[in-house]
Design a protein around this motif. Structure first.
Motif, PDB file in Angstrom:
ATOM      1  N   GLY A  81      17.149  -4.960  44.286  1.00 56.66           N
ATOM      2  CA  GLY A  81      16.778  -3.963  43.296  1.00 56.66           C
ATOM      3  C   GLY A  81      15.281  -3.763  43.204  1.00 56.66           C
ATOM      4  O   GLY A  81      14.518  -4.069  44.124  1.00 56.66           O
ATOM      5  N   LEU A  82      14.840  -3.250  42.060  1.00 59.49           N
ATOM      6  CA  LEU A  82      13.431  -2.958  41.808  1.00 59.49           C
ATOM      7  C   LEU A  82      12.871  -3.936  40.786  1.00 59.49           C
ATOM      8  O   LEU A  82      13.578  -4.397  39.892  1.00 59.49           O
ATOM      9  N   GLY A  93       9.460   8.160  24.087  1.00 58.52           N
ATOM     10  CA  GLY A  93      10.866   7.785  24.055  1.00 58.52           C
ATOM     11  C   GLY A  93      11.233   6.883  25.221  1.00 58.52           C
ATOM     12  O   GLY A  93      10.472   6.730  26.184  1.00 58.52           O
ATOM     13  N   PRO A  94      12.423   6.261  25.159  1.00 60.71           N
ATOM     14  CA  PRO A  94      12.833   5.342  26.229  1.00 60.71           C
ATOM     15  C   PRO A  94      13.095   6.081  27.526  1.00 60.71           C
ATOM     16  O   PRO A  94      13.788   7.100  27.544  1.00 60.71           O
ATOM     17  N   ARG A  95      12.531   5.574  28.616  1.00 58.80           N
ATOM     18  CA  ARG A  95      12.746   6.189  29.920  1.00 58.80           C
ATOM     19  C   ARG A  95      12.379   5.176  30.995  1.00 58.80           C
ATOM     20  O   ARG A  95      11.741   4.171  30.732  1.00 58.80           O
ATOM     21  N   VAL A  96      12.811   5.440  32.205  1.00 57.41           N
ATOM     22  CA  VAL A  96      12.430   4.618  33.351  1.00 57.41           C
ATOM     23  C   VAL A  96      11.702   5.526  34.339  1.00 57.41           C
ATOM     24  O   VAL A  96      12.161   6.625  34.641  1.00 57.41           O
ATOM     25  N   LYS A 100      21.503   4.668  35.152  1.00 51.33           N
ATOM     26  CA  LYS A 100      21.964   3.392  34.612  1.00 51.33           C
ATOM     27  C   LYS A 100      21.080   2.298  35.209  1.00 51.33           C
ATOM     28  O   LYS A 100      21.021   2.135  36.435  1.00 51.33           O
ATOM     29  N   VAL A 101      20.380   1.604  34.344  1.00 47.05           N
ATOM     30  CA  VAL A 101      19.460   0.546  34.757  1.00 47.05           C
ATOM     31  C   VAL A 101      20.042  -0.773  34.266  1.00 47.05           C
ATOM     32  O   VAL A 101      20.294  -0.945  33.070  1.00 47.05           O
ATOM     33  N   SER A 102      20.261  -1.707  35.172  1.00 47.14           N
ATOM     34  CA  SER A 102      20.954  -2.934  34.773  1.00 47.14           C
ATOM     35  C   SER A 102      20.400  -4.151  35.497  1.00 47.14           C
ATOM     36  O   SER A 102      19.855  -4.067  36.599  1.00 47.14           O
ATOM     37  N   ASN A 103      20.533  -5.286  34.830  1.00 45.80           N
ATOM     38  CA  ASN A 103      20.248  -6.593  35.430  1.00 45.80           C
ATOM     39  C   ASN A 103      21.072  -7.635  34.696  1.00 45.80           C
ATOM     40  O   ASN A 103      21.998  -7.296  33.951  1.00 45.80           O
ATOM     41  N   GLY A 104      20.745  -8.898  34.892  1.00 49.17           N
ATOM     42  CA  GLY A 104      21.527  -9.959  34.280  1.00 49.17           C
ATOM     43  C   GLY A 104      21.473  -9.967  32.771  1.00 49.17           C
ATOM     44  O   GLY A 104      22.354 -10.524  32.104  1.00 49.17           O
ATOM     45  N   SER A 105      20.432  -9.363  32.188  1.00 50.30           N
ATOM     46  CA  SER A 105      20.290  -9.345  30.731  1.00 50.30           C
ATOM     47  C   SER A 105      21.141  -8.274  30.076  1.00 50.30           C
ATOM     48  O   SER A 105      21.676  -8.466  28.985  1.00 50.30           O
ATOM     49  N   GLY A 106      21.231  -7.109  30.711  1.00 51.37           N
ATOM     50  CA  GLY A 106      21.982  -6.027  30.098  1.00 51.37           C
ATOM     51  C   GLY A 106      21.864  -4.742  30.880  1.00 51.37           C
ATOM     52  O   GLY A 106      21.316  -4.703  31.990  1.00 51.37           O
ATOM     53  N   THR A 107      22.363  -3.683  30.296  1.00 52.79           N
ATOM     54  CA  THR A 107      22.368  -2.368  30.940  1.00 52.79           C
ATOM     55  C   THR A 107      21.828  -1.330  29.963  1.00 52.79           C
ATOM     56  O   THR A 107      22.134  -1.363  28.771  1.00 52.79           O
ATOM     57  N   GLU A 112      18.764  -2.980  38.954  1.00 55.04           N
ATOM     58  CA  GLU A 112      19.430  -2.019  39.826  1.00 55.04           C
ATOM     59  C   GLU A 112      19.427  -0.673  39.109  1.00 55.04           C
ATOM     60  O   GLU A 112      19.756  -0.600  37.925  1.00 55.04           O
ATOM     61  N   VAL A 113      19.043   0.369  39.828  1.00 54.86           N
ATOM     62  CA  VAL A 113      18.966   1.708  39.233  1.00 54.86           C
ATOM     63  C   VAL A 113      19.890   2.638  40.009  1.00 54.86           C
ATOM     64  O   VAL A 113      19.794   2.751  41.242  1.00 54.86           O
ATOM     65  N   GLU A 114      20.781   3.299  39.285  1.00 56.30           N
ATOM     66  CA  GLU A 114      21.701   4.235  39.919  1.00 56.30           C
ATOM     67  C   GLU A 114      22.002   5.383  38.962  1.00 56.30           C
ATOM     68  O   GLU A 114      21.737   5.291  37.756  1.00 56.30           O
ATOM     69  N   ALA A 115      22.518   6.443  39.474  1.00 54.91           N
ATOM     70  CA  ALA A 115      22.830   7.606  38.640  1.00 54.91           C
ATOM     71  C   ALA A 115      23.857   7.230  37.584  1.00 54.91           C
ATOM     72  O   ALA A 115      24.829   6.517  37.857  1.00 54.91           O
TER      73      ALA A 115
END
Length: 752
Positions: free
Chosen positions: A655-656, A685-688, A707-714, A748-751
């Motif tokens: 991932g990134l 505002g919140p954004r990536v 959808k941005v996710s890792n072991g902590s959350g999404t 991990e970043v995906e649509a």
């Protein structure tokens, strides 16, 4: 043959001048107005400001001058006329007074007669000077001009018909803020000051145009029509949203905080104030402000079922929780803006209950080197004297706005600024060299030969290490690399403390001897004390924090009874914010500064030190025998603590890399609840935000949802695409509920 000096005993860089018959020495090259101000001789002025360049366009400071027995043919502007040896200046003779009165008449020609409804009324420079220099009648019979107002955003209100074109605001945005947002348009009678494009002011220092404006053209939009200056009482306080600790006055009306204005301190904030410190007082009156002790009755969904309680009942409940869960079963988590007085008592509380699980470094992920806050090796006031500055891991303009302004002053004097960052953040000065790399490569970039060559030959190198580095997953390595670089460059390392009083709390030993903040949450305790924390937004890893706190008994000393506090706490004890507190904080220079209690406390809330004193007394612990604030302060002393180094965080694979900076107006509970700051253009505002090649690889376009996710959350976030972000990194701002779920590490970043 050159003329002999009037006073040969003066230093060679000084001359003798006579102002209204008073002989004085003045530095060569200085202006008449400088000498007069130093001698306490008043000269009226509008356009002159001692922190801005000289414009000499209002002409209010016209004086009569004489050299060698010969009078000048016409009056001279005191702000733009250099002193010379033997110069005689007359500020109050007929010639000077006539000129000053004529200028005042011209200034009032187009000025509206709306003092009764003007917010500047009672503290207006034009009002004050027109009393002494104005005529009783106007000879102007033509129609007054009217200037259309433009919306400059949620912080600054405009009535540009009142403007006298002194250009102080123009010079401020150009010279101090560095954003060049205001300017003069058209000419002659049609000249007007504005933004040209009609967009809101975006500088983080915009409120200072209110202070420099000598009339009612630019006023405080939040304070507008709320009170008159003579109704207000001023109380000394401090800014507590960054580690600079800006000095300010809070103006109160019947105990309510109406506004904040800067308090001059050349060593800290000069005469300026960041918008964050100026407008955050709005948050004091949020709907979810904690005003009465609350006790959990039973679980009813996530937030539980609560009822109001007396202080006696709430303190008894809190004391019972702490008696049942002492020693290693207890964790004490403290917000890094907590005062020295409260911090000292929290340390005594932890010691009395036998726990070494005490920490204020709640937003820092990597504590594997046991790092604590340290004071700047180069004082803030001396940063502007550096000739090379290296900014490492910091969006400095948003992190400490007035430190950024000091760096700009250094740049204007010839300093070269170098940047090592995961994002090419926007600064108000030119960058001599930059290394924009993923967070894991920041330490390597500090060891590069390119950076070493860039600062080679500099006499004073100042390295500034900020929050992106200090709070990241690789902080320990970056701190070590920065220290090594500063040593090799014969420079100074200046680590920005992560919290308004992180340095003071470190000195007082609000630090772990057993488990640090991260370990307390990774290895949940049976009970916790949380002080001044908004649990859903203030921790480095929100998922771990909410899980650990949600499964334990929690005593919350809180400013706000927000949803996340209600979700995890068993007792909520309402306490004062710094604006309502008698408190001492240590700023990034190590300077101990005091604030006095200003605003009246809401409902049944109490100052935090008083609540801690009552709780310590309820528990019968030593160190809580004092009866007043003086007694508490007399017993406070520095504590040396052998800080337990924490475990190194695991960034994960693939991932990134997540690069996290603080959203400028979301740094704490008060700023998050200040409506004007939330409406500001800098609150995006919140954004990536991704580098174009990473966005392309993920099949994402500008404005799409990902959808941005890792072991902590999404988190589901809107996508921004910019080549200012390092390849392999994803940039998010903290302080938003949406981004809080991500914690740190790789994503991990995906649509979506």
């Amino acid at each position: 043959m050159s003329a002999q000096p009037v006073n040969p005993d003066l230093p060679p860089d000084h001359v003798t001048v006579f102002i209204d018959g008073v002989e004085m020495a003045a530095p060569k090259g200085s202006m008449i107005i400088h000498a007069a101000d130093k001698a306490g001789i008043p000269i009226p002025r509008f356009c002159y400001h001692d922190k801005l360049s000289i414009a000499a366009n209002c002409r209010m400071c016209l004086v009569d001058t004489e050299v060698g027995g010969r009078s000048a043919p016409k009056p001279s502007p005191a702000c733009a006329t250099p002193v010379m040896d033997g110069l005689k200046v007359f500020t109050r003779n007929d010639k000077a007074l006539k000129a000053q009165r004529n200028v005042m008449e011209f200034l009032l020609i187009n000025h509206p007669l709306d003092c009764p409804i003007c917010d500047q009324g009672g503290e207006c420079e034009l009002q004050d000077l027109s009393l002494g220099y104005g005529r009783s009648v106007s000879r102007f019979s033509e129609r007054k001009r009217v200037v259309a107002d433009e919306d400059m955003g949620p912080l600054v209100a405009t009535e540009m018909t009142r403007c006298i074109q002194c250009t102080r605001c123009v010079r401020f945005t150009a010279e101090v803020a560095g954003t060049y947002e205001l300017g003069g348009m058209q000419r002659g009678e049609n000249l007007q000051i504005g933004t040209y494009d009609g967009k809101p002011l975006t500088t983080e220092l915009s409120g200072n145009v209110i202070d420099v404006c000598p009339v009612g053209a630019l006023t405080n939009k939040v304070f507008r029509f709320r009170a008159r200056p003579w109704e207000l009482i001023a109380k000394e306080s401090l800014g507590f949203h960054d580690a600079l600790g800006s000095n300010l006055f809070l103006h109160l009306r019947r105990g309510d905080v109406m506004r904040a204005v800067p308090r001059d301190n050349e060593a800290v904030n000069e005469c300026w104030l960041s918008d964050r410190d100026r407008y955050s007082h709005q948050g004091l009156y949020a709907e979810d402000r904690a005003t009465v002790p609350l006790v959990r009755v039973a679980s009813n969904g996530d937030a539980g079922d609560w009822r109001e309680a007396s202080w006696d009942e709430a303190l008894a409940k809190a004391a019972q929780i702490l008696r049942d869960n002492g020693a290693d079963n207890l964790g004490v988590l403290v917000h890094p803006a907590t005062s020295n007085e409260e911090g000292a008592l929290l340390a005594r509380l932890a010691e009395g209950l036998g726990t070494g699980n005490l920490d204020h470094r709640i937003a820092q992920r990597d504590l594997s080197d046991g790092a604590t806050a340290t004071q700047f090796a180069t004082p803030v006031a001396e940063i502007e004297q550096a000739d090379a500055i290296v900014i490492v891991g910091s969006n400095l303009r948003h992190e400490v706005p007035l430190l950024h302004q000091r760096v700009r002053k250094a740049w204007k004097q010839g300093a070269r600024v170098h940047v090592v960052n995961p994002v090419d953040f926007e600064f108000a000065f030119d960058i001599a060299s930059k290394a924009i790399v993923a967070p894991s490569k920041l330490a390597d970039a500090l060891g590069s030969t390119e950076l070493a060559r860039a600062v080679e030959g500099a006499n004073h190198v100042a390295v500034i290490l900020g929050a992106v580095a200090e709070n990241g997953m690789h902080a320990a390595a970056i701190r070590a690399a920065a220290a090594d670089f500063a040593k090799r460059a014969n420079g100074t390392l200046n680590r920005i403390p992560q919290g308004a009083n992180a340095l003071g709390l470190s000195r007082l030993g609000v630090l772990p001897t057993t488990r640090d903040a991260n370990a307390m949450l990774a290895e949940p305790r049976a009970a916790y004390v949380i002080h001044g924390i908004e649990p859903g937004l203030d921790f480095a890893d929100q998922a771990a924090a909410m899980k650990a706190l949600g499964g334990a008994q929690v005593v919350a000393f809180s400013h706000f009874a927000c949803a996340s506090t209600r979700r995890v706490a068993d007792v909520i004890l309402p306490i004062a914010t710094l604006f309502e507190n008698d408190a001492t904080l240590a700023n990034l220079d190590g300077r101990e500064q005091r604030a006095v209690a200003a605003g009246k406390l809401p409902g049944d809330a109490r100052q935090g030190w008083k609540v801690l004193r009552a709780l310590g007394g309820e528990l019968g612990l030593p160190g809580f025998e004092f009866t007043d604030l003086a007694g508490l302060r007399a017993g406070i002393s520095a504590r040396d603590v052998a800080v337990q180094a924490g475990a190194a965080p695991q960034a994960g694979q693939g991932g990134l890399e997540l690069a996290v900076s603080q959203a400028i107006y979301r740094v704490d509970g008060l700023t998050r609840r200040a409506a004007a700051l939330q409406a500001h253009p800098l609150t995006v505002g919140p954004r990536v935000t991704l580098h174009p090649q990473d966005a392309s690889a993920a099949g994402l376009s500008e404005g799409a949802m990902a959808k941005v996710s890792n072991g902590s959350g999404t988190a589901t976030l809107q996508v921004g695409i910019s080549d200012s972000v390092a390849p392999g990194a994803a940039w998010v701002e903290s302080g938003y509920g949406a981004t809080a779920a991500l914690g740190g590490g790789r994503v991990e970043v995906e649509a979506a």
